[in-house]
Motif scaffolding. Structure first.
Motif, mmCIF file in Angstrom:
data_model
loop_
_atom_site.group_PDB
_atom_site.id
_atom_site.type_symbol
_atom_site.label_atom_id
_atom_site.label_comp_id
_atom_site.label_asym_id
_atom_site.label_seq_id
_atom_site.Cartn_x
_atom_site.Cartn_y
_atom_site.Cartn_z
ATOM 1 N N SER A 77 -61.144 -43.983 6.718
ATOM 2 C CA SER A 77 -61.517 -43.251 5.512
ATOM 3 C C SER A 77 -62.662 -42.301 5.829
ATOM 4 O O SER A 77 -63.509 -42.611 6.675
ATOM 5 C CB SER A 77 -61.968 -44.220 4.415
ATOM 6 O OG SER A 77 -60.913 -45.071 4.038
ATOM 7 N N GLY A 78 -62.678 -41.167 5.167
ATOM 8 C CA GLY A 78 -63.764 -40.217 5.361
ATOM 9 C C GLY A 78 -63.481 -38.919 4.638
ATOM 10 O O GLY A 78 -62.396 -38.715 4.081
ATOM 11 N N ASN A 79 -64.445 -38.041 4.650
ATOM 12 C CA ASN A 79 -64.319 -36.741 3.983
ATOM 13 C C ASN A 79 -63.604 -35.729 4.875
ATOM 14 O O ASN A 79 -63.762 -35.752 6.095
ATOM 15 C CB ASN A 79 -65.696 -36.204 3.602
ATOM 16 C CG ASN A 79 -66.315 -37.012 2.497
ATOM 17 O OD1 ASN A 79 -65.681 -37.290 1.486
ATOM 18 N ND2 ASN A 79 -67.564 -37.407 2.680
ATOM 19 N N CYS A 80 -62.846 -34.873 4.230
ATOM 20 C CA CYS A 80 -62.165 -33.768 4.903
ATOM 21 C C CYS A 80 -62.309 -32.518 4.052
ATOM 22 O O CYS A 80 -62.291 -32.604 2.826
ATOM 23 C CB CYS A 80 -60.670 -34.050 5.042
ATOM 24 S SG CYS A 80 -60.248 -35.445 6.069
ATOM 25 N N SER A 81 -62.439 -31.395 4.689
ATOM 26 C CA SER A 81 -62.358 -30.131 3.965
ATOM 27 C C SER A 81 -60.990 -29.523 4.258
ATOM 28 O O SER A 81 -60.374 -29.810 5.289
ATOM 29 C CB SER A 81 -63.481 -29.190 4.383
ATOM 30 O OG SER A 81 -63.391 -28.897 5.760
ATOM 31 N N ASN A 105 -58.781 -41.625 1.793
ATOM 32 C CA ASN A 105 -58.921 -43.077 1.767
ATOM 33 C C ASN A 105 -57.810 -43.713 2.598
ATOM 34 O O ASN A 105 -56.625 -43.470 2.361
ATOM 35 C CB ASN A 105 -58.853 -43.578 0.316
ATOM 36 C CG ASN A 105 -59.321 -44.996 0.181
ATOM 37 O OD1 ASN A 105 -59.216 -45.791 1.094
ATOM 38 N ND2 ASN A 105 -59.832 -45.321 -0.990
ATOM 39 N N THR A 125 -53.699 -39.363 1.075
ATOM 40 C CA THR A 125 -54.504 -38.949 -0.067
ATOM 41 C C THR A 125 -53.944 -37.643 -0.602
ATOM 42 O O THR A 125 -53.890 -36.638 0.106
ATOM 43 C CB THR A 125 -55.979 -38.782 0.349
ATOM 44 O OG1 THR A 125 -56.446 -40.037 0.846
ATOM 45 C CG2 THR A 125 -56.827 -38.332 -0.814
ATOM 46 N N VAL A 143 -67.546 -38.910 11.209
ATOM 47 C CA VAL A 143 -67.540 -40.319 10.801
ATOM 48 C C VAL A 143 -68.241 -41.078 11.911
ATOM 49 O O VAL A 143 -67.791 -41.078 13.053
ATOM 50 C CB VAL A 143 -66.113 -40.861 10.584
ATOM 51 C CG1 VAL A 143 -66.151 -42.331 10.208
ATOM 52 C CG2 VAL A 143 -65.380 -40.063 9.522
ATOM 53 N N SER A 160 -62.945 -30.004 -0.700
ATOM 54 C CA SER A 160 -63.029 -31.189 0.150
ATOM 55 C C SER A 160 -62.513 -32.376 -0.637
ATOM 56 O O SER A 160 -62.457 -32.368 -1.864
ATOM 57 C CB SER A 160 -64.460 -31.430 0.631
ATOM 58 O OG SER A 160 -65.311 -31.646 -0.464
ATOM 59 N N TYR A 163 -62.023 -36.965 -0.282
ATOM 60 C CA TYR A 163 -62.248 -38.208 0.442
ATOM 61 C C TYR A 163 -60.881 -38.785 0.773
ATOM 62 O O TYR A 163 -60.125 -39.175 -0.121
ATOM 63 C CB TYR A 163 -63.067 -39.190 -0.405
ATOM 64 C CG TYR A 163 -63.371 -40.486 0.315
ATOM 65 C CD1 TYR A 163 -64.364 -40.539 1.274
ATOM 66 C CD2 TYR A 163 -62.655 -41.649 0.036
ATOM 67 C CE1 TYR A 163 -64.649 -41.714 1.941
ATOM 68 C CE2 TYR A 163 -62.936 -42.829 0.694
ATOM 69 C CZ TYR A 163 -63.933 -42.859 1.644
ATOM 70 O OH TYR A 163 -64.215 -44.027 2.306
#
Length: 96
Positions: free
Chosen positions: A86-90, A16, A23, A52, A12, A14
């Motif tokens: 912005s957020g987390n991704c796998s 941005n 990213t 999100v 995973s 982040y």
């Protein structure tokens, strides 16, 4: 005789929204630009955004298919507004 075994790299990151070129995700054994490349050829990339709050995220990746690829980029957008967020991704990458 060609002997190739499918490899998988999953993790995973982040994503941005201020990363102008997306990213970067490195396809190396240590997830850094200086590591040993994992793939000779990439077969598939799957990117899944995490929740999100108040948004409906959609993840997009940018990958140039070359031999022995070093990286790809992830962009995260709010599908309601079209704005980058912005957020987390796998992600999961498969190849040889």
């Amino acid at each position: 005789k060609i002997d190739s075994k499918v490899k998988t790299q999953a993790s995973s990151v982040y994503a941005n929204s201020t990363d102008a070129s997306g990213t970067l995700v490195y396809l190396t054994n240590d997830y850094k630009s200086t590591g040993t490349k994992v793939f000779k050829d990439v077969h598939s990339i799957t990117v899944t955004p995490a929740f999100v709050s108040g948004k409906q995220p959609i993840a997009i990746y940018d990958f140039t298919d070359t031999a022995n690829p070093l990286s790809f980029s992830i962009y995260l957008y709010d599908s309601l507004t079209g704005n980058r967020i912005s957020g987390n991704c796998s992600y999961t990458v498969r190849g040889v």
